[in-house]
Design an enzyme around this catalytic site. Structure first.
Site, PDB file in Angstrom:
ATOM      1  N   ARG A  10       0.836  -1.213   0.000  1.00 58.44           N
ATOM      2  CA  ARG A  10       0.000   0.000   0.000  1.00 58.44           C
ATOM      3  C   ARG A  10       0.869   1.261   0.000  1.00 58.44           C
ATOM      4  O   ARG A  10       0.573   2.247   0.672  1.00 58.44           O
ATOM      5  CB  ARG A  10      -0.950   0.022   1.209  1.00 58.44           C
ATOM      6  CG  ARG A  10      -1.956  -1.105   1.255  1.00 58.44           C
ATOM      7  CD  ARG A  10      -2.936  -1.041   0.069  1.00 58.44           C
ATOM      8  NE  ARG A  10      -4.040  -1.961   0.266  1.00 58.44           N
ATOM      9  CZ  ARG A  10      -4.013  -3.240  -0.075  1.00 58.44           C
ATOM     10  NH1 ARG A  10      -2.952  -3.761  -0.659  1.00 58.44           N
ATOM     11  NH2 ARG A  10      -5.071  -4.004   0.147  1.00 58.44           N
ATOM     12  N   SER A  21     -10.560  -0.936   3.349  1.00 60.25           N
ATOM     13  CA  SER A  21      -9.804  -1.139   4.588  1.00 60.25           C
ATOM     14  C   SER A  21      -9.361   0.216   5.116  1.00 60.25           C
ATOM     15  O   SER A  21      -8.717   0.977   4.390  1.00 60.25           O
ATOM     16  CB  SER A  21      -8.551  -1.963   4.325  1.00 60.25           C
ATOM     17  OG  SER A  21      -8.880  -3.240   3.843  1.00 60.25           O
ATOM     18  N   GLU A  56      -5.025   3.769   6.261  1.00 62.93           N
ATOM     19  CA  GLU A  56      -4.702   3.604   4.840  1.00 62.93           C
ATOM     20  C   GLU A  56      -5.109   4.835   4.020  1.00 62.93           C
ATOM     21  O   GLU A  56      -4.357   5.260   3.157  1.00 62.93           O
ATOM     22  CB  GLU A  56      -5.410   2.338   4.337  1.00 62.93           C
ATOM     23  CG  GLU A  56      -4.727   1.716   3.140  1.00 62.93           C
ATOM     24  CD  GLU A  56      -5.517   0.558   2.544  1.00 62.93           C
ATOM     25  OE1 GLU A  56      -5.510  -0.518   3.144  1.00 62.93           O
ATOM     26  OE2 GLU A  56      -6.125   0.744   1.480  1.00 62.93           O
TER      27      GLU A  56
HETATM   28  N1  EPU Z   1     -10.848 -10.983  10.417  1.00 62.53           N
HETATM   29  C1  EPU Z   1     -11.547 -11.113  11.597  1.00 62.53           C
HETATM   30  N2  EPU Z   1     -12.535 -10.214  11.877  1.00 62.53           N
HETATM   31  C2  EPU Z   1     -12.846  -9.204  11.002  1.00 62.53           C
HETATM   32  C3  EPU Z   1     -12.124  -9.079   9.821  1.00 62.53           C
HETATM   33  C4  EPU Z   1     -11.120  -9.988   9.537  1.00 62.53           C
HETATM   34  O1  EPU Z   1     -11.299 -11.998  12.402  1.00 62.53           O
HETATM   35  O2  EPU Z   1     -13.747  -8.448  11.311  1.00 62.53           O
HETATM   36  C5  EPU Z   1      -9.810 -11.985  10.094  1.00 62.53           C
HETATM   37  C6  EPU Z   1     -10.300 -12.865   8.933  1.00 62.53           C
HETATM   38  O3  EPU Z   1     -11.003 -13.970   9.395  1.00 62.53           O
HETATM   39  C7  EPU Z   1      -9.007 -13.273   8.288  1.00 62.53           C
HETATM   40  C8  EPU Z   1      -8.107 -12.063   8.528  1.00 62.53           C
HETATM   41  O4  EPU Z   1      -8.673 -11.313   9.590  1.00 62.53           O
HETATM   42  O5  EPU Z   1      -8.453 -14.371   8.952  1.00 62.53           O
HETATM   43  C9  EPU Z   1      -7.904 -11.200   7.306  1.00 62.53           C
HETATM   44  O6  EPU Z   1      -9.154 -10.723   6.841  1.00 62.53           O
HETATM   45  P1  EPU Z   1      -9.476 -10.605   5.265  1.00 62.53           P
HETATM   46  O7  EPU Z   1      -9.121 -11.861   4.579  1.00 62.53           O
HETATM   47  O8  EPU Z   1     -10.864 -10.091   5.147  1.00 62.53           O
HETATM   48  O9  EPU Z   1      -8.441  -9.556   4.693  1.00 62.53           O
HETATM   49  P2  EPU Z   1      -7.837  -8.238   5.301  1.00 62.53           P
HETATM   50  O10 EPU Z   1      -6.433  -8.481   5.734  1.00 62.53           O
HETATM   51  O11 EPU Z   1      -8.767  -7.678   6.319  1.00 62.53           O
HETATM   52  C10 EPU Z   1      -6.781  -7.395   3.056  1.00 62.53           C
HETATM   53  C11 EPU Z   1      -6.759  -6.105   2.306  1.00 62.53           C
HETATM   54  C12 EPU Z   1      -8.042  -5.940   1.509  1.00 62.53           C
HETATM   55  C13 EPU Z   1      -8.162  -7.103   0.545  1.00 62.53           C
HETATM   56  C14 EPU Z   1      -8.170  -8.399   1.349  1.00 62.53           C
HETATM   57  C15 EPU Z   1      -8.173  -9.640   0.473  1.00 62.53           C
HETATM   58  C16 EPU Z   1      -5.365  -4.576   3.583  1.00 62.53           C
HETATM   59  C17 EPU Z   1      -5.326  -3.402   4.509  1.00 62.53           C
HETATM   60  N3  EPU Z   1      -6.584  -4.997   3.237  1.00 62.53           N
HETATM   61  O12 EPU Z   1      -7.833  -7.295   4.004  1.00 62.53           O
HETATM   62  O13 EPU Z   1      -7.933  -4.754   0.756  1.00 62.53           O
HETATM   63  O14 EPU Z   1      -9.352  -7.015  -0.209  1.00 62.53           O
HETATM   64  O15 EPU Z   1      -6.969  -8.485   2.163  1.00 62.53           O
HETATM   65  O16 EPU Z   1      -6.949  -9.744  -0.180  1.00 62.53           O
HETATM   66  O17 EPU Z   1      -4.309  -5.068   3.194  1.00 62.53           O
HETATM   67  C18 EPU Z   1      -8.417  -2.425   0.858  1.00 62.53           C
HETATM   68  O18 EPU Z   1      -7.198  -2.237   0.907  1.00 62.53           O
HETATM   69  O19 EPU Z   1      -9.252  -1.472   0.868  1.00 62.53           O
HETATM   70  C19 EPU Z   1      -8.910  -3.781   0.864  1.00 62.53           C
HETATM   71  C20 EPU Z   1     -10.215  -4.070   0.964  1.00 62.53           C
END
Ligand code: EPU
Length: 350
Positions: free
Chosen positions: A170, A250, A346
Protein backbone atom coordinates in the site's frame (compact mmCIF):
# COMPACT_ATOMS: atom_id res chain seq x y z
CA UNK A 1 -5.02 32.17 -26.25
CA UNK A 2 -6.42 29.30 -24.16
CA UNK A 3 -10.06 29.10 -23.13
CA UNK A 4 -11.00 30.33 -19.66
CA UNK A 5 -11.03 27.50 -17.13
CA UNK A 6 -14.48 26.52 -15.85
CA UNK A 7 -13.69 26.65 -12.16
CA UNK A 8 -16.54 26.10 -9.69
CA UNK A 9 -16.38 27.83 -6.34
CA UNK A 10 -17.67 26.50 -3.00
CA UNK A 11 -18.27 23.12 -4.54
CA UNK A 12 -19.62 20.18 -2.48
CA UNK A 13 -17.42 17.08 -2.61
CA UNK A 14 -20.06 14.83 -1.05
CA UNK A 15 -20.65 12.71 -4.15
CA UNK A 16 -16.94 12.69 -5.05
CA UNK A 17 -15.63 10.80 -2.01
CA UNK A 18 -16.79 7.26 -1.22
CA UNK A 19 -17.11 8.08 2.51
CA UNK A 20 -19.86 10.51 1.45
CA UNK A 21 -18.45 13.31 3.64
CA UNK A 22 -20.03 16.66 2.86
CA UNK A 23 -16.97 18.90 2.65
CA UNK A 24 -16.76 22.03 0.50
CA UNK A 25 -13.90 22.82 -1.86
CA UNK A 26 -13.07 26.51 -2.29
CA UNK A 27 -12.45 25.82 -6.01
CA UNK A 28 -13.08 22.76 -8.19
CA UNK A 29 -12.00 21.99 -11.73
CA UNK A 30 -12.40 18.94 -13.95
CA UNK A 31 -9.17 17.88 -15.66
CA UNK A 32 -9.61 15.84 -18.86
CA UNK A 33 -5.93 16.09 -19.81
CA UNK A 34 -2.54 17.70 -19.36
CA UNK A 35 -3.39 20.94 -21.21
CA UNK A 36 -5.67 22.03 -18.34
CA UNK A 37 -2.91 21.35 -15.80
CA UNK A 38 -0.50 23.52 -17.80
CA UNK A 39 -3.10 26.28 -17.85
CA UNK A 40 -3.69 26.00 -14.08
CA UNK A 41 0.03 26.16 -13.42
CA UNK A 42 0.38 29.38 -15.44
CA UNK A 43 -2.67 31.01 -13.85
CA UNK A 44 -1.61 33.71 -11.34
CA UNK A 45 -4.36 32.78 -8.86
CA UNK A 46 -5.02 29.04 -9.40
CA UNK A 47 -1.32 28.29 -9.82
CA UNK A 48 -0.62 29.43 -6.25
CA UNK A 49 -3.50 27.61 -4.55
CA UNK A 50 -3.17 24.54 -2.39
CA UNK A 51 -4.09 21.54 -4.57
CA UNK A 52 -5.95 18.29 -4.05
CA UNK A 53 -5.83 15.84 -6.94
CA UNK A 54 -8.97 13.74 -6.89
CA UNK A 55 -9.60 10.44 -8.63
CA UNK A 56 -12.46 8.19 -7.54
CA UNK A 57 -12.28 9.59 -3.98
CA UNK A 58 -12.12 6.06 -2.57
CA UNK A 59 -8.95 6.42 -0.53
CA UNK A 60 -9.69 9.78 0.95
CA UNK A 61 -10.90 11.10 4.30
CA UNK A 62 -11.98 14.73 4.15
CA UNK A 63 -11.52 16.01 7.69
CA UNK A 64 -12.95 19.47 6.89
CA UNK A 65 -13.62 21.89 4.07
CA UNK A 66 -10.79 22.22 1.57
CA UNK A 67 -9.56 25.81 1.21
CA UNK A 68 -7.75 25.22 -2.10
CA UNK A 69 -8.27 23.89 -5.63
CA UNK A 70 -9.56 20.38 -6.29
CA UNK A 71 -8.29 18.96 -9.58
CA UNK A 72 -10.66 16.16 -10.53
CA UNK A 73 -9.00 13.81 -13.02
CA UNK A 74 -11.64 12.80 -15.57
CA UNK A 75 -9.52 11.80 -18.61
CA UNK A 76 -10.85 8.65 -20.25
CA UNK A 77 -9.44 6.08 -22.66
CA UNK A 78 -7.98 2.57 -22.67
CA UNK A 79 -5.85 1.12 -25.47
CA UNK A 80 -3.44 -1.69 -26.23
CA UNK A 81 -0.16 0.07 -26.98
CA UNK A 82 1.84 -2.67 -28.60
CA UNK A 83 1.09 -5.78 -30.48
CA UNK A 84 4.60 -7.20 -30.57
CA UNK A 85 3.97 -10.94 -30.97
CA UNK A 86 7.41 -11.73 -29.47
CA UNK A 87 6.68 -9.81 -26.26
CA UNK A 88 5.88 -11.69 -23.03
CA UNK A 89 3.50 -8.91 -22.05
CA UNK A 90 0.50 -7.13 -23.51
CA UNK A 91 0.83 -3.42 -22.76
CA UNK A 92 -2.42 -1.67 -21.93
CA UNK A 93 -2.49 2.08 -21.31
CA UNK A 94 -5.38 3.66 -19.40
CA UNK A 95 -6.07 7.30 -18.64
CA UNK A 96 -6.15 8.37 -14.98
CA UNK A 97 -9.89 9.11 -14.92
CA UNK A 98 -10.98 5.63 -15.99
CA UNK A 99 -12.76 3.61 -13.30
CA UNK A 100 -10.55 0.86 -11.92
CA UNK A 101 -13.15 -1.89 -12.15
CA UNK A 102 -14.07 -0.67 -15.64
CA UNK A 103 -10.46 -1.25 -16.72
CA UNK A 104 -10.41 -4.74 -15.16
CA UNK A 105 -13.57 -5.61 -17.09
CA UNK A 106 -12.18 -4.10 -20.32
CA UNK A 107 -9.14 -6.38 -20.13
CA UNK A 108 -11.10 -9.50 -19.16
CA UNK A 109 -13.63 -8.94 -21.96
CA UNK A 110 -10.70 -9.05 -24.43
CA UNK A 111 -9.31 -12.26 -22.98
CA UNK A 112 -6.42 -10.44 -21.26
CA UNK A 113 -5.75 -11.81 -17.79
CA UNK A 114 -3.74 -10.44 -14.89
CA UNK A 115 -6.02 -7.93 -13.16
CA UNK A 116 -8.86 -10.34 -12.26
CA UNK A 117 -7.91 -10.66 -8.54
CA UNK A 118 -8.28 -6.88 -8.29
CA UNK A 119 -11.91 -6.86 -9.48
CA UNK A 120 -14.40 -4.47 -7.88
CA UNK A 121 -11.87 -2.33 -6.02
CA UNK A 122 -13.44 1.14 -5.96
CA UNK A 123 -11.51 4.09 -7.34
CA UNK A 124 -9.81 5.30 -10.48
CA UNK A 125 -6.87 4.08 -12.58
CA UNK A 126 -4.80 7.15 -11.63
CA UNK A 127 -5.09 6.43 -7.92
CA UNK A 128 -4.24 2.72 -8.19
CA UNK A 129 -0.42 3.09 -8.29
CA UNK A 130 -0.31 5.65 -5.46
CA UNK A 131 -1.30 3.18 -2.78
CA UNK A 132 -0.43 0.09 -4.83
CA UNK A 133 -3.90 -1.41 -4.49
CA UNK A 134 -3.93 -5.10 -3.72
CA UNK A 135 -6.24 -8.02 -3.04
CA UNK A 136 -6.21 -11.83 -3.07
CA UNK A 137 -2.46 -12.19 -3.47
CA UNK A 138 -1.96 -9.63 -6.25
CA UNK A 139 -0.66 -6.06 -6.00
CA UNK A 140 -1.17 -3.74 -8.95
CA UNK A 141 2.47 -2.61 -8.83
CA UNK A 142 3.53 -6.06 -10.02
CA UNK A 143 1.64 -5.38 -13.27
CA UNK A 144 2.59 -1.75 -13.85
CA UNK A 145 5.21 -1.02 -16.51
CA UNK A 146 5.10 2.79 -16.45
CA UNK A 147 3.33 5.77 -14.91
CA UNK A 148 3.15 9.01 -16.90
CA UNK A 149 2.88 12.19 -14.83
CA UNK A 150 2.78 15.97 -14.89
CA UNK A 151 5.24 17.72 -12.58
CA UNK A 152 3.58 20.80 -11.10
CA UNK A 153 6.91 22.27 -10.02
CA UNK A 154 8.51 22.28 -13.47
CA UNK A 155 5.49 22.10 -15.78
CA UNK A 156 7.07 19.09 -17.54
CA UNK A 157 5.69 15.61 -18.05
CA UNK A 158 7.78 12.58 -17.14
CA UNK A 159 7.46 8.80 -17.01
CA UNK A 160 8.51 6.52 -14.17
CA UNK A 161 9.21 2.90 -15.01
CA UNK A 162 8.26 0.03 -12.69
CA UNK A 163 11.41 0.33 -10.53
CA UNK A 164 11.05 4.11 -10.32
CA UNK A 165 7.61 3.74 -8.72
CA UNK A 166 9.20 2.02 -5.65
CA UNK A 167 6.11 -0.04 -4.90
CA UNK A 168 5.62 -1.43 -1.40
CA UNK A 169 2.66 -2.70 0.62
CA UNK A 170 0.00 0.00 0.00
CA UNK A 171 2.89 2.32 -0.75
CA UNK A 172 4.80 3.95 -3.64
CA UNK A 173 7.03 6.89 -4.47
CA UNK A 174 3.86 8.93 -5.13
CA UNK A 175 3.17 8.99 -1.37
CA UNK A 176 6.65 10.31 -0.66
CA UNK A 177 9.02 12.12 -3.06
CA UNK A 178 6.30 13.02 -5.59
CA UNK A 179 3.52 13.76 -3.09
CA UNK A 180 1.82 17.13 -3.81
CA UNK A 181 3.97 17.48 -6.94
CA UNK A 182 3.26 14.78 -9.53
CA UNK A 183 -0.18 14.39 -11.09
CA UNK A 184 -0.68 10.94 -12.64
CA UNK A 185 -1.98 11.24 -16.21
CA UNK A 186 -2.01 7.64 -17.41
CA UNK A 187 -0.75 4.21 -16.41
CA UNK A 188 0.68 1.46 -18.64
CA UNK A 189 0.15 -2.11 -17.50
CA UNK A 190 2.22 -5.11 -18.59
CA UNK A 191 -0.23 -8.01 -18.60
CA UNK A 192 0.99 -11.55 -19.22
CA UNK A 193 0.64 -13.18 -22.64
CA UNK A 194 0.96 -16.54 -20.90
CA UNK A 195 -1.46 -16.14 -18.03
CA UNK A 196 -1.51 -18.15 -14.82
CA UNK A 197 -4.27 -18.21 -12.22
CA UNK A 198 -3.29 -16.77 -8.80
CA UNK A 199 -5.32 -18.83 -6.38
CA UNK A 200 -3.13 -19.03 -3.28
CA UNK A 201 -5.81 -17.25 -1.20
CA UNK A 202 -7.89 -20.02 0.31
CA UNK A 203 -10.94 -17.76 0.44
CA UNK A 204 -10.76 -17.42 -3.35
CA UNK A 205 -10.17 -21.09 -4.18
CA UNK A 206 -12.97 -22.02 -1.72
CA UNK A 207 -15.33 -19.62 -3.48
CA UNK A 208 -14.56 -21.23 -6.85
CA UNK A 209 -14.84 -24.74 -5.41
CA UNK A 210 -18.25 -23.89 -3.95
CA UNK A 211 -19.34 -22.98 -7.47
CA UNK A 212 -18.04 -26.34 -8.72
CA UNK A 213 -14.87 -24.92 -10.32
CA UNK A 214 -11.88 -27.15 -9.46
CA UNK A 215 -8.61 -25.31 -8.78
CA UNK A 216 -6.25 -28.13 -7.94
CA UNK A 217 -5.30 -29.35 -11.39
CA UNK A 218 -4.02 -27.04 -14.09
CA UNK A 219 -5.96 -28.76 -16.88
CA UNK A 220 -9.28 -27.57 -15.50
CA UNK A 221 -8.11 -24.34 -13.80
CA UNK A 222 -10.68 -21.54 -14.02
CA UNK A 223 -10.11 -18.75 -16.54
CA UNK A 224 -9.46 -15.12 -15.62
CA UNK A 225 -13.08 -14.10 -16.23
CA UNK A 226 -14.32 -16.78 -13.83
CA UNK A 227 -11.82 -15.71 -11.17
CA UNK A 228 -12.85 -12.06 -11.57
CA UNK A 229 -16.46 -13.12 -11.01
CA UNK A 230 -15.49 -15.04 -7.85
CA UNK A 231 -13.56 -12.05 -6.45
CA UNK A 232 -16.53 -9.82 -7.24
CA UNK A 233 -18.85 -12.23 -5.41
CA UNK A 234 -16.62 -12.31 -2.30
CA UNK A 235 -16.22 -8.54 -2.19
CA UNK A 236 -19.93 -7.95 -2.72
CA UNK A 237 -20.69 -10.26 0.19
CA UNK A 238 -18.05 -8.96 2.61
CA UNK A 239 -17.55 -5.29 1.87
CA UNK A 240 -20.09 -2.47 1.92
CA UNK A 241 -21.05 -0.95 -1.43
CA UNK A 242 -19.85 2.67 -1.17
CA UNK A 243 -22.85 3.87 -3.19
CA UNK A 244 -25.06 2.56 -0.36
CA UNK A 245 -22.90 2.89 2.79
CA UNK A 246 -20.06 5.41 2.76
CA UNK A 247 -16.64 3.81 3.32
CA UNK A 248 -13.06 3.76 2.02
CA UNK A 249 -12.35 0.02 2.02
CA UNK A 250 -9.80 -1.14 4.59
CA UNK A 251 -9.32 1.83 6.89
CA UNK A 252 -6.05 0.58 8.38
CA UNK A 253 -3.07 -1.20 6.87
CA UNK A 254 -2.28 -4.65 8.17
CA UNK A 255 0.60 -3.96 10.58
CA UNK A 256 3.97 -5.52 9.89
CA UNK A 257 5.74 -6.63 13.09
CA UNK A 258 8.81 -8.58 14.16
CA UNK A 259 8.64 -12.37 14.60
CA UNK A 260 9.59 -11.77 18.27
CA UNK A 261 6.46 -9.67 18.87
CA UNK A 262 4.35 -12.26 17.03
CA UNK A 263 5.75 -14.99 19.31
CA UNK A 264 5.00 -12.94 22.44
CA UNK A 265 1.44 -12.25 21.24
CA UNK A 266 0.85 -15.92 20.42
CA UNK A 267 1.31 -16.80 24.11
CA UNK A 268 -1.84 -14.86 25.06
CA UNK A 269 -3.58 -15.01 21.66
CA UNK A 270 -3.06 -18.47 20.16
CA UNK A 271 -5.59 -17.68 17.38
CA UNK A 272 -3.70 -14.55 16.25
CA UNK A 273 -4.00 -14.24 12.45
CA UNK A 274 -0.53 -13.67 11.00
CA UNK A 275 1.20 -14.02 7.63
CA UNK A 276 5.00 -14.51 7.48
CA UNK A 277 6.64 -12.17 4.92
CA UNK A 278 9.56 -12.94 2.60
CA UNK A 279 11.89 -10.61 4.58
CA UNK A 280 11.28 -12.46 7.88
CA UNK A 281 8.76 -9.92 9.25
CA UNK A 282 5.16 -10.85 9.99
CA UNK A 283 1.95 -9.19 8.83
CA UNK A 284 -0.94 -9.25 11.30
CA UNK A 285 -4.61 -9.06 10.27
CA UNK A 286 -5.73 -5.64 11.53
CA UNK A 287 -9.38 -6.69 11.11
CA UNK A 288 -8.81 -9.55 13.54
CA UNK A 289 -7.12 -7.26 16.10
CA UNK A 290 -10.01 -4.76 15.92
CA UNK A 291 -12.55 -7.56 16.12
CA UNK A 292 -10.89 -8.91 19.31
CA UNK A 293 -11.25 -5.45 20.87
CA UNK A 294 -15.02 -5.76 20.40
CA UNK A 295 -15.37 -2.96 17.86
CA UNK A 296 -17.04 -4.92 15.04
CA UNK A 297 -20.52 -3.51 14.38
CA UNK A 298 -20.13 -0.73 16.97
CA UNK A 299 -20.59 2.99 16.34
CA UNK A 300 -19.37 6.23 17.77
CA UNK A 301 -21.87 8.89 16.73
CA UNK A 302 -22.50 8.58 12.99
CA UNK A 303 -19.23 6.70 12.35
CA UNK A 304 -19.26 2.94 12.62
CA UNK A 305 -17.31 -0.29 12.21
CA UNK A 306 -18.82 -2.49 9.50
CA UNK A 307 -20.64 -5.58 10.82
CA UNK A 308 -19.00 -8.02 8.41
CA UNK A 309 -15.40 -6.67 8.31
CA UNK A 310 -13.91 -4.84 11.29
CA UNK A 311 -11.23 -3.25 9.08
CA UNK A 312 -13.83 -1.14 7.28
CA UNK A 313 -15.12 2.07 8.90
CA UNK A 314 -18.44 3.34 7.60
CA UNK A 315 -20.48 6.51 7.49
CA UNK A 316 -23.82 5.56 9.05
CA UNK A 317 -25.52 8.82 8.13
CA UNK A 318 -24.18 12.30 8.17
CA UNK A 319 -20.79 11.54 9.67
CA UNK A 320 -18.20 14.28 9.41
CA UNK A 321 -14.54 13.59 8.79
CA UNK A 322 -13.98 14.42 12.47
CA UNK A 323 -16.47 11.67 13.49
CA UNK A 324 -14.51 9.10 11.46
CA UNK A 325 -11.20 10.34 12.91
CA UNK A 326 -12.61 10.08 16.47
CA UNK A 327 -13.66 6.47 15.86
CA UNK A 328 -10.33 5.59 14.22
CA UNK A 329 -8.43 7.12 17.15
CA UNK A 330 -10.48 5.15 19.70
CA UNK A 331 -9.78 1.92 17.77
CA UNK A 332 -6.06 2.68 17.50
CA UNK A 333 -5.97 3.32 21.25
CA UNK A 334 -7.68 0.02 22.12
CA UNK A 335 -5.58 -2.07 19.73
CA UNK A 336 -2.36 -0.47 21.04
CA UNK A 337 -3.40 -1.06 24.66
CA UNK A 338 -4.29 -4.72 24.06
CA UNK A 339 -1.68 -5.83 21.52
CA UNK A 340 1.07 -3.17 21.67
CA UNK A 341 0.60 -2.52 17.94
CA UNK A 342 -0.14 0.92 16.45
CA UNK A 343 -2.49 0.73 13.46
CA UNK A 344 -1.71 3.06 10.58
CA UNK A 345 -4.62 4.47 8.54
CA UNK A 346 -4.70 3.60 4.84
CA UNK A 347 -6.68 6.56 3.41
CA UNK A 348 -5.19 9.94 2.72
CA UNK A 349 -6.40 12.47 5.36
CA UNK A 350 -7.12 15.88 3.85
N1 EPU B 1 -10.85 -10.98 10.42
C1 EPU B 1 -11.55 -11.11 11.60
N2 EPU B 1 -12.54 -10.21 11.88
C2 EPU B 1 -12.85 -9.20 11.00
C3 EPU B 1 -12.12 -9.08 9.82
C4 EPU B 1 -11.12 -9.99 9.54
O1 EPU B 1 -11.30 -12.00 12.40
O2 EPU B 1 -13.75 -8.45 11.31
C5 EPU B 1 -9.81 -11.98 10.09
C6 EPU B 1 -10.30 -12.87 8.93
O3 EPU B 1 -11.00 -13.97 9.39
C7 EPU B 1 -9.01 -13.27 8.29
C8 EPU B 1 -8.11 -12.06 8.53
O4 EPU B 1 -8.67 -11.31 9.59
O5 EPU B 1 -8.45 -14.37 8.95
C9 EPU B 1 -7.90 -11.20 7.31
O6 EPU B 1 -9.15 -10.72 6.84
P1 EPU B 1 -9.48 -10.60 5.27
O7 EPU B 1 -9.12 -11.86 4.58
O8 EPU B 1 -10.86 -10.09 5.15
O9 EPU B 1 -8.44 -9.56 4.69
P2 EPU B 1 -7.84 -8.24 5.30
O10 EPU B 1 -6.43 -8.48 5.73
O11 EPU B 1 -8.77 -7.68 6.32
C10 EPU B 1 -6.78 -7.39 3.06
C11 EPU B 1 -6.76 -6.10 2.31
C12 EPU B 1 -8.04 -5.94 1.51
C13 EPU B 1 -8.16 -7.10 0.54
C14 EPU B 1 -8.17 -8.40 1.35
C15 EPU B 1 -8.17 -9.64 0.47
C16 EPU B 1 -5.36 -4.58 3.58
C17 EPU B 1 -5.33 -3.40 4.51
N3 EPU B 1 -6.58 -5.00 3.24
O12 EPU B 1 -7.83 -7.30 4.00
O13 EPU B 1 -7.93 -4.75 0.76
O14 EPU B 1 -9.35 -7.01 -0.21
O15 EPU B 1 -6.97 -8.48 2.16
O16 EPU B 1 -6.95 -9.74 -0.18
O17 EPU B 1 -4.31 -5.07 3.19
C18 EPU B 1 -8.42 -2.42 0.86
O18 EPU B 1 -7.20 -2.24 0.91
O19 EPU B 1 -9.25 -1.47 0.87
C19 EPU B 1 -8.91 -3.78 0.86
C20 EPU B 1 -10.22 -4.07 0.96
Amino acid sequence: MSNPLSVHTDFSLRTLNTFGIDAIARSYLQVPGVAILEQVRRDPVLGCMQRLVLGGGSNLLLTGDFPGLVLHMVGKGVEIVDGDPASTAIHVRAQAGESWHGLVQWTLARGIGGLENLSLIPGSVGAAPIQNIGAYGVEVGDLIAAVHCFDFDTGQTFTLDHAGCEFGYRDSVFKHRWRDRAVILDVTFALPVVWQARLQYVELSDELARDGVPCNDSASAPDALRIGAAVTAIRTRKLPDPTVIGNAGSFFKNPVVSPELRDRLLVDWPRLVCYPQADGSVKLAAGWLIDQCGWKGRSLGAAGVYEKQALVLVNRGNASGADIVALATAIQHDVAARFGVMLEPEPNFV
